[in-house]
Design an enzyme around this catalytic site. Sequence first.
Site, mmCIF file in Angstrom:
data_model
loop_
_atom_site.group_PDB
_atom_site.id
_atom_site.type_symbol
_atom_site.label_atom_id
_atom_site.label_comp_id
_atom_site.label_asym_id
_atom_site.label_seq_id
_atom_site.Cartn_x
_atom_site.Cartn_y
_atom_site.Cartn_z
ATOM 1 N N ASP A 9 0.787 -1.253 0.000
ATOM 2 C CA ASP A 9 0.000 0.000 0.000
ATOM 3 C C ASP A 9 0.815 1.297 0.000
ATOM 4 O O ASP A 9 0.471 2.248 0.720
ATOM 5 C CB ASP A 9 -0.968 0.003 1.196
ATOM 6 C CG ASP A 9 -1.951 -1.153 1.166
ATOM 7 O OD1 ASP A 9 -1.798 -2.038 0.301
ATOM 8 O OD2 ASP A 9 -2.848 -1.195 2.020
ATOM 9 N N ASP A 47 -4.648 -0.904 -1.603
ATOM 10 C CA ASP A 47 -5.976 -0.748 -1.052
ATOM 11 C C ASP A 47 -6.831 -0.244 -2.226
ATOM 12 O O ASP A 47 -6.431 0.691 -2.938
ATOM 13 C CB ASP A 47 -5.892 0.350 0.034
ATOM 14 C CG ASP A 47 -6.506 -0.054 1.346
ATOM 15 O OD1 ASP A 47 -6.805 -1.240 1.547
ATOM 16 O OD2 ASP A 47 -6.689 0.854 2.193
ATOM 17 N N LYS A 87 -6.760 -5.162 -2.995
ATOM 18 C CA LYS A 87 -7.431 -5.706 -1.813
ATOM 19 C C LYS A 87 -8.360 -4.665 -1.198
ATOM 20 O O LYS A 87 -8.274 -3.482 -1.543
ATOM 21 C CB LYS A 87 -6.391 -6.144 -0.785
ATOM 22 C CG LYS A 87 -5.556 -4.976 -0.308
ATOM 23 C CD LYS A 87 -4.497 -5.430 0.649
ATOM 24 C CE LYS A 87 -3.772 -4.269 1.230
ATOM 25 N NZ LYS A 87 -4.646 -3.300 1.930
ATOM 26 N N CYS A 128 -2.020 -2.646 7.576
ATOM 27 C CA CYS A 128 -1.906 -3.594 6.458
ATOM 28 C C CYS A 128 -0.574 -4.329 6.416
ATOM 29 O O CYS A 128 -0.532 -5.494 6.001
ATOM 30 C CB CYS A 128 -2.223 -2.878 5.147
ATOM 31 S SG CYS A 128 -3.986 -2.463 5.065
HETATM 32 C C1 VGL Z 1 -4.586 0.821 5.813
HETATM 33 C C2 VGL Z 1 -5.969 1.951 7.250
HETATM 34 C C3 VGL Z 1 -7.020 1.796 6.387
HETATM 35 C C4 VGL Z 1 -3.214 0.321 5.508
HETATM 36 C C5 VGL Z 1 -5.638 0.639 4.952
HETATM 37 O O1 VGL Z 1 -2.873 0.184 4.311
HETATM 38 O O2 VGL Z 1 -2.461 0.055 6.458
HETATM 39 N N1 VGL Z 1 -4.761 1.465 6.968
HETATM 40 N N2 VGL Z 1 -6.831 1.128 5.241
HETATM 41 ZN ZN ZN Z 2 -8.226 1.057 3.588
#
Ligand code: VGL
Ligand code: ZN
Length: 181
Positions: A9, A47, A87, A128
Amino acid sequence: MKKALLIVDVQNDFCPGGALGVKDGDKVVPVINSIIDKFDFVISSQDWHPENSVHFQNWPPHCVAHTHGADLHPDLQKEKINLKLLKGTANKDDGYSAFEATNTSLAGFLHENKVINLYVCGLTTDYCVKASALDAANEGFHTYVITDATKPVNANPGDDKKALQEMYQAGCTLLESGEIR
Ligand code: VGL
Ligand code: ZN
């Protein structure tokens, strides 16, 4: 013993100025670029949320599919990426882990390519990256977390330390980018 890098991410929305920007999120990019050639495979996750995701009851809207915020950071060496995972694509769950990718199976890819060692980095340490590293360790991969190539949300101070401790206790090895051969 093949090794793969999982870049979690590293997207515009998690970098400063983004919808869920984390402090120094963009600082992981040069670190990741400096090690990216050391792996047999490079895998990214993104994400990739629908606009009406229940996930947005807990978080400000971010990384909506097909938006600029959901794009990988522009300075990441994207041409080195062998597999791109999406994802959090369902509107009914968070999908924190890269092992929950819906466009293809991460575990399947790793098994098919005889990858034993999985190195995890990216954003964010306490969500994540943690979820992905815990799943990797539980799936039996030798799992390494690159501590200088990840940044936390830290909604509560110390969440990053707790997350690293949890990963360590699950059998992950914590190391720095300079230790990777
Ligand atoms: C994430 C918060 C919400 C991450 C994703 O990639 O860690 N954190 N969505
Ligand atoms: Zn997210």
